[in-house]
Design an enzyme around this catalytic site. Structure first.
Site, PDB file in Angstrom:
ATOM      1  N   PHE A 176      32.942 156.566  79.078  1.00  0.00           N
ATOM      2  CA  PHE A 176      32.243 157.864  79.000  1.00  0.00           C
ATOM      3  C   PHE A 176      31.332 157.768  77.952  1.00  0.00           C
ATOM      4  O   PHE A 176      31.669 157.032  76.993  1.00  0.00           O
ATOM      5  CB  PHE A 176      33.274 158.978  79.017  1.00  0.00           C
ATOM      6  CG  PHE A 176      34.041 159.057  77.804  1.00  0.00           C
ATOM      7  CD1 PHE A 176      33.672 159.903  76.499  1.00  0.00           C
ATOM      8  CD2 PHE A 176      35.345 158.221  77.709  1.00  0.00           C
ATOM      9  CE1 PHE A 176      34.315 159.973  75.317  1.00  0.00           C
ATOM     10  CE2 PHE A 176      36.060 158.372  76.205  1.00  0.00           C
ATOM     11  CZ  PHE A 176      35.541 159.147  75.393  1.00  0.00           C
ATOM     12  N   CYS A 177      30.463 158.786  78.053  1.00  0.00           N
ATOM     13  CA  CYS A 177      29.337 159.118  77.205  1.00  0.00           C
ATOM     14  C   CYS A 177      28.919 160.401  77.334  1.00  0.00           C
ATOM     15  O   CYS A 177      29.560 161.310  78.197  1.00  0.00           O
ATOM     16  CB  CYS A 177      28.413 158.077  77.380  1.00  0.00           C
ATOM     17  SG  CYS A 177      27.442 158.072  78.787  1.00  0.00           S
ATOM     18  N   THR A 178      28.010 160.897  76.674  1.00  0.00           N
ATOM     19  CA  THR A 178      27.335 162.458  76.506  1.00  0.00           C
ATOM     20  C   THR A 178      27.012 162.844  77.785  1.00  0.00           C
ATOM     21  O   THR A 178      27.622 163.746  78.355  1.00  0.00           O
ATOM     22  CB  THR A 178      26.425 162.450  75.391  1.00  0.00           C
ATOM     23  OG1 THR A 178      26.689 161.854  74.337  1.00  0.00           O
ATOM     24  CG2 THR A 178      26.105 164.049  75.339  1.00  0.00           C
TER      25      THR A 178
END
Length: 308
Positions: free
Chosen positions: A182-184
């Site tokens: 996951f990331c922003t």
């Protein structure tokens, strides 16, 4: 959830699209003019692999920009996450030409054809709660420091360029596992999962829409998110429901700070924080203190100081 700002506020749009954008260089000037002519500020990156960035403006202006971009065949189908800001969260408008819209530095990675499987926010909790899943936060260490998912691995990277090296040194821990990244906003994971799959690791997933979409859609009482999510603008962070967070930014080293860190005796607004205090000299702190004084004077006059 309706994230439309009030008429006195601003709409923030984080957007990206991987595509074949051969005319990205000639798009720079008209895109900058379009945004500046409507009071839109922020940063947009253009490369042969697509577009990426975050901008803010009045609701109508943002709607016009997205319609203008979507009218281009290459950019139709933009991935967009909206949030709101009480005040303009950017200082200026920048449109930059880059080799990559998210820089990893590995040739031949094409997220359009090799990215991991999307997982909707509503299904994310079940995936990361599975003991067979290793959950990886692909953001940089300063972003992770103010919030992440329960049980997530922090690669402690200073930049996304370090991510391939981290994967290489931890491959034995990834083999035979479900890999959830996951990331922003989702863009880094498009490339991160494509890279990992190119190494022959196939059971790879990523959070569709990123943390921002998760915080927007998943109720706080059901959430596995801990802390706040760093954003690259003057809001510094957002929390559940995409409300503006409580984190602050150290103006000396640009590291985000939790509310607890702001209570540290090493935190002096505009001068130092627990992350940089021991790395700075008294002369540095004196210089930062003078800059902060000028910023405060400018604010009292109702203008923005260039060093703020």
């Amino acid at each position: 959830m309706d994230t439309s700002p009030a008429t006195t506020g601003f709409r923030v749009a984080a957007l990206y699209r991987f595509c074949r954008l051969e005319r990205y260089e000639e798009l720079r000037a008209p895109l900058a003019a379009f945004c500046c002519g409507r009071g839109i500020k922020g940063t947009l990156l253009l490369a042969s692999e697509g577009i990426n960035g975050t901008v803010a403006g009045r609701e109508q202006a943002i709607a016009e920009l997205l319609a203008w971009l979507e009218a281009m065949p290459e950019l139709a189908g933009l991935e967009v996450k909206y949030s709101a800001a009480a005040e303009m969260p950017f200082h200026r408008m920048k449109v930059r030409l880059k080799r990559e819209i998210v820089t990893m530095g590995v040739e031949g990675i094409d997220p359009r054809h090799g990215a991991g499987a999307y997982v909707a926010p509503a299904e994310w909790n079940a995936l990361i709660a599975d003991p067979e899943t290793i959950v990886i936060d692909t953001r940089n260490d300063y972003e992770v420091s103010i919030g992440t998912f329960q049980g997530a691995v922090d690669p402690q990277t200073k930049s996304f360029r370090e991510f391939p090296q981290w994967v290489a040194s931890h491959r034995d821990q990834l083999e035979g596992r479900k890999i959830a990244m996951f990331c922003t906003g989702g863009i880094r994971c498009e490339k991160a999962t494509a890279y990992v799959k190119s190494l022959g690791l196939d059971d790879v997933f990523h959070l569709k829409g990123g943390i921002l979409k998760y915080l927007e859609e998943v109720p706080a009482e059901e959430s596995l998110w801990q802390g706040e999510c760093f954003v690259f603008d003057e809001r510094v962070s957002v929390s559940h429901g995409l409300a503006e967070g409580q984190s602050e930014l150290c103006r000396a080293c640009r590291h985000p700070l939790t509310a607890e860190e702001c209570l540290s005796p090493k935190f002096i607004a505009g001068v130092s924080c627990p992350h940089c205090y021991d790395q700075r000299s008294d002369e540095d702190r004196a210089r930062y203190a003078e800059r902060q004084r000028q910023v405060e004077i400018a604010e009292k006059r109702g203008v923005r100081h260039i060093g703020s």
